[in-house]
Design a protein around this motif. Structure first.
Motif, PDB file in Angstrom:
ATOM      1  N   VAL A 150      -3.477 -17.136  -4.358  1.00  0.00           N
ATOM      2  CA  VAL A 150      -2.726 -16.046  -4.979  1.00  0.00           C
ATOM      3  C   VAL A 150      -2.019 -16.545  -6.236  1.00  0.00           C
ATOM      4  N   VAL A 151      -1.410 -17.721  -6.157  1.00  0.00           N
ATOM      5  CA  VAL A 151      -0.711 -18.288  -7.313  1.00  0.00           C
ATOM      6  C   VAL A 151      -1.700 -18.580  -8.442  1.00  0.00           C
ATOM      7  N   GLU A 152      -2.853 -19.089  -8.084  1.00  0.00           N
ATOM      8  CA  GLU A 152      -3.865 -19.366  -9.110  1.00  0.00           C
ATOM      9  C   GLU A 152      -4.294 -18.084  -9.820  1.00  0.00           C
ATOM     10  N   ALA A 153      -4.379 -16.990  -9.068  1.00  0.00           N
ATOM     11  CA  ALA A 153      -4.842 -15.731  -9.642  1.00  0.00           C
ATOM     12  C   ALA A 153      -3.758 -14.992 -10.416  1.00  0.00           C
ATOM     13  N   PHE A 154      -2.501 -15.060  -9.942  1.00  0.00           N
ATOM     14  CA  PHE A 154      -1.458 -14.202 -10.505  1.00  0.00           C
ATOM     15  C   PHE A 154      -0.290 -14.962 -11.126  1.00  0.00           C
ATOM     16  N   GLY A 155      -0.356 -16.281 -11.131  1.00  0.00           N
ATOM     17  CA  GLY A 155       0.695 -17.050 -11.770  1.00  0.00           C
ATOM     18  C   GLY A 155       1.912 -17.226 -10.878  1.00  0.00           C
ATOM     19  N   ASP A 156       3.060 -17.331 -11.502  1.00  0.00           N
ATOM     20  CA  ASP A 156       4.302 -17.639 -10.790  1.00  0.00           C
ATOM     21  C   ASP A 156       4.830 -16.399 -10.086  1.00  0.00           C
ATOM     22  N   VAL A 157       4.440 -16.249  -8.827  1.00  0.00           N
ATOM     23  CA  VAL A 157       4.943 -15.150  -7.998  1.00  0.00           C
ATOM     24  C   VAL A 157       5.612 -15.732  -6.754  1.00  0.00           C
ATOM     25  N   LEU A 158       6.373 -16.795  -6.968  1.00  0.00           N
ATOM     26  CA  LEU A 158       7.033 -17.492  -5.868  1.00  0.00           C
ATOM     27  C   LEU A 158       8.549 -17.374  -6.001  1.00  0.00           C
ATOM     28  N   THR A 159       9.222 -17.423  -4.866  1.00  0.00           N
ATOM     29  CA  THR A 159      10.678 -17.499  -4.841  1.00  0.00           C
ATOM     30  C   THR A 159      11.094 -18.941  -5.124  1.00  0.00           C
ATOM     31  N   PRO A 160      12.387 -19.180  -5.352  1.00  0.00           N
ATOM     32  CA  PRO A 160      12.844 -20.559  -5.555  1.00  0.00           C
ATOM     33  C   PRO A 160      12.534 -21.493  -4.374  1.00  0.00           C
ATOM     34  N   LEU A 161      12.326 -20.930  -3.200  1.00  0.00           N
ATOM     35  CA  LEU A 161      11.994 -21.747  -2.018  1.00  0.00           C
ATOM     36  C   LEU A 161      10.489 -21.940  -1.856  1.00  0.00           C
ATOM     37  N   GLY A 162       9.704 -21.454  -2.792  1.00  0.00           N
ATOM     38  CA  GLY A 162       8.265 -21.645  -2.727  1.00  0.00           C
ATOM     39  C   GLY A 162       7.521 -20.626  -1.891  1.00  0.00           C
ATOM     40  N   GLN A 163       8.221 -19.581  -1.462  1.00  0.00           N
ATOM     41  CA  GLN A 163       7.575 -18.512  -0.696  1.00  0.00           C
ATOM     42  C   GLN A 163       7.019 -17.453  -1.643  1.00  0.00           C
ATOM     43  N   LEU A 164       6.094 -16.645  -1.138  1.00  0.00           N
ATOM     44  CA  LEU A 164       5.541 -15.577  -1.948  1.00  0.00           C
ATOM     45  C   LEU A 164       6.613 -14.526  -2.229  1.00  0.00           C
ATOM     46  N   ASP A 165       6.813 -14.219  -3.486  1.00  0.00           N
ATOM     47  CA  ASP A 165       7.745 -13.165  -3.892  1.00  0.00           C
ATOM     48  C   ASP A 165       6.978 -11.846  -3.875  1.00  0.00           C
ATOM     49  N   ARG A 166       7.084 -11.137  -2.775  1.00  0.00           N
ATOM     50  CA  ARG A 166       6.273  -9.938  -2.591  1.00  0.00           C
ATOM     51  C   ARG A 166       6.653  -8.833  -3.571  1.00  0.00           C
ATOM     52  N   GLN A 167       7.911  -8.780  -3.928  1.00  0.00           N
ATOM     53  CA  GLN A 167       8.322  -7.755  -4.890  1.00  0.00           C
ATOM     54  C   GLN A 167       7.689  -8.029  -6.253  1.00  0.00           C
ATOM     55  N   ALA A 168       7.703  -9.279  -6.677  1.00  0.00           N
ATOM     56  CA  ALA A 168       7.099  -9.637  -7.966  1.00  0.00           C
ATOM     57  C   ALA A 168       5.592  -9.408  -7.947  1.00  0.00           C
ATOM     58  N   LEU A 169       4.959  -9.793  -6.836  1.00  0.00           N
ATOM     59  CA  LEU A 169       3.519  -9.592  -6.732  1.00  0.00           C
ATOM     60  C   LEU A 169       3.189  -8.106  -6.698  1.00  0.00           C
ATOM     61  N   GLY A 170       3.969  -7.337  -5.949  1.00  0.00           N
ATOM     62  CA  GLY A 170       3.731  -5.902  -5.878  1.00  0.00           C
ATOM     63  C   GLY A 170       3.851  -5.231  -7.227  1.00  0.00           C
ATOM     64  N   ALA A 171       4.807  -5.685  -8.022  1.00  0.00           N
ATOM     65  CA  ALA A 171       4.978  -5.105  -9.355  1.00  0.00           C
ATOM     66  C   ALA A 171       3.756  -5.336 -10.229  1.00  0.00           C
ATOM     67  N   ARG A 172       3.017  -6.412  -9.951  1.00  0.00           N
ATOM     68  CA  ARG A 172       1.840  -6.736 -10.762  1.00  0.00           C
ATOM     69  C   ARG A 172       0.590  -5.983 -10.308  1.00  0.00           C
ATOM     70  N   VAL A 173       0.499  -5.675  -9.025  1.00  0.00           N
ATOM     71  CA  VAL A 173      -0.766  -5.121  -8.527  1.00  0.00           C
ATOM     72  C   VAL A 173      -0.741  -3.621  -8.263  1.00  0.00           C
ATOM     73  N   PHE A 174       0.398  -3.065  -7.877  1.00  0.00           N
ATOM     74  CA  PHE A 174       0.430  -1.637  -7.581  1.00  0.00           C
ATOM     75  C   PHE A 174       0.357  -0.846  -8.883  1.00  0.00           C
ATOM     76  N   GLY A 175      -0.577   0.077  -8.925  1.00  0.00           N
ATOM     77  CA  GLY A 175      -0.843   0.815 -10.138  1.00  0.00           C
ATOM     78  C   GLY A 175      -1.884   0.171 -11.024  1.00  0.00           C
TER      79      GLY A 175
END
Length: 208
Positions: A49-74
């Motif tokens: 996912v990171v390779e495909a969409f870039g920096d979509v991680l929280t400071p703890l290295g977890q997936l930032d679902r809000q950031a990822l959602g903003a990129r893919v929805f719509g």
């Protein structure tokens, strides 16, 4: 073993149905939970996912679902790319979960899949159950219950199959537009029909 596919539009009441079926004795395989686990910290899924969409991680290295959602929805192309990464991993995990449920003695397995129709799985189950509710009501629930803006809520609905496609694929349609208790009554009646028809009915217990 009876394999049930369970789906419905976002905020239609599918989680209520899944919970009640688990209480009645089915093993419930929650594909949303699996979708989170396959992109957990340190997994190949998260790396993809990171390779495909870039920096979509929280400071703890977890997936930032809000950031990822903003990129893919719509964005249909971006959403398809994300689904191409996550869905094969989820299906593999679901097969393992089903095998474990059967090995533990469950004879009714419910696959709770938000994007069941969208991912071409409508014909993979003995029974396909669809929970339906009007789109306007589901948007109201998303705004009131999940804090989304109306535009974000409509985008979430647009990312799923249209209602007609789900209903066309359904073997059973449950009305999720009313109160929780009303939906549970429908689930109980459905379970009773399965039992009368000779479907295996395990003793009630917690879902797996």
């Amino acid at each position: 073993m009876l394999r049930i596919g369970l789906t419905g539009g976002i905020a239609a009441g599918k989680s209520v149905v899944a919970r009640r079926l688990g209480q009645l004795g089915a093993a419930v395989v929650d594909h949303d939970v699996l979708a989170r686990s396959v992109v957990d910290v340190g997994t190949p899924g998260l790396a993809a996912v990171v390779e495909a969409f870039g920096d979509v991680l929280t400071p703890l290295g977890q997936l930032d679902r809000q950031a990822l959602g903003a990129r893919v929805f719509g964005d249909a192309a971006a959403l398809a790319q994300l689904n191409g990464i996550v869905h094969p991993l989820v299906r593999a995990a679901a097969r393992e979960a089903e095998a474990a449920a059967v090995a533990s003695g469950h004879r009714v397995v419910v696959h709770d899949i938000p994007l069941l129709v969208e991912t071409g799985q409508a014909g993979h189950f003995d029974v396909l159950v669809v929970v339906d509710a009007p789109a306007e009501l589901r948007v109201q629930r998303l705004v009131a219950g999940r804090g989304l803006t109306p535009s974000d809520a409509w985008s979430r609905l647009a990312a799923q199959a249209d209602d007609e496609a789900r209903l066309e694929a359904a073997d059973v349609v449950l009305d999720g537009s009313g109160a929780v208790a009303e939906l549970e009554v429908q689930v109980d009646a459905m379970w009773e029909r399965w039992t009368r028809a000779g479907a295996p009915a395990p003793a009630p217990g917690p879902a797996t």
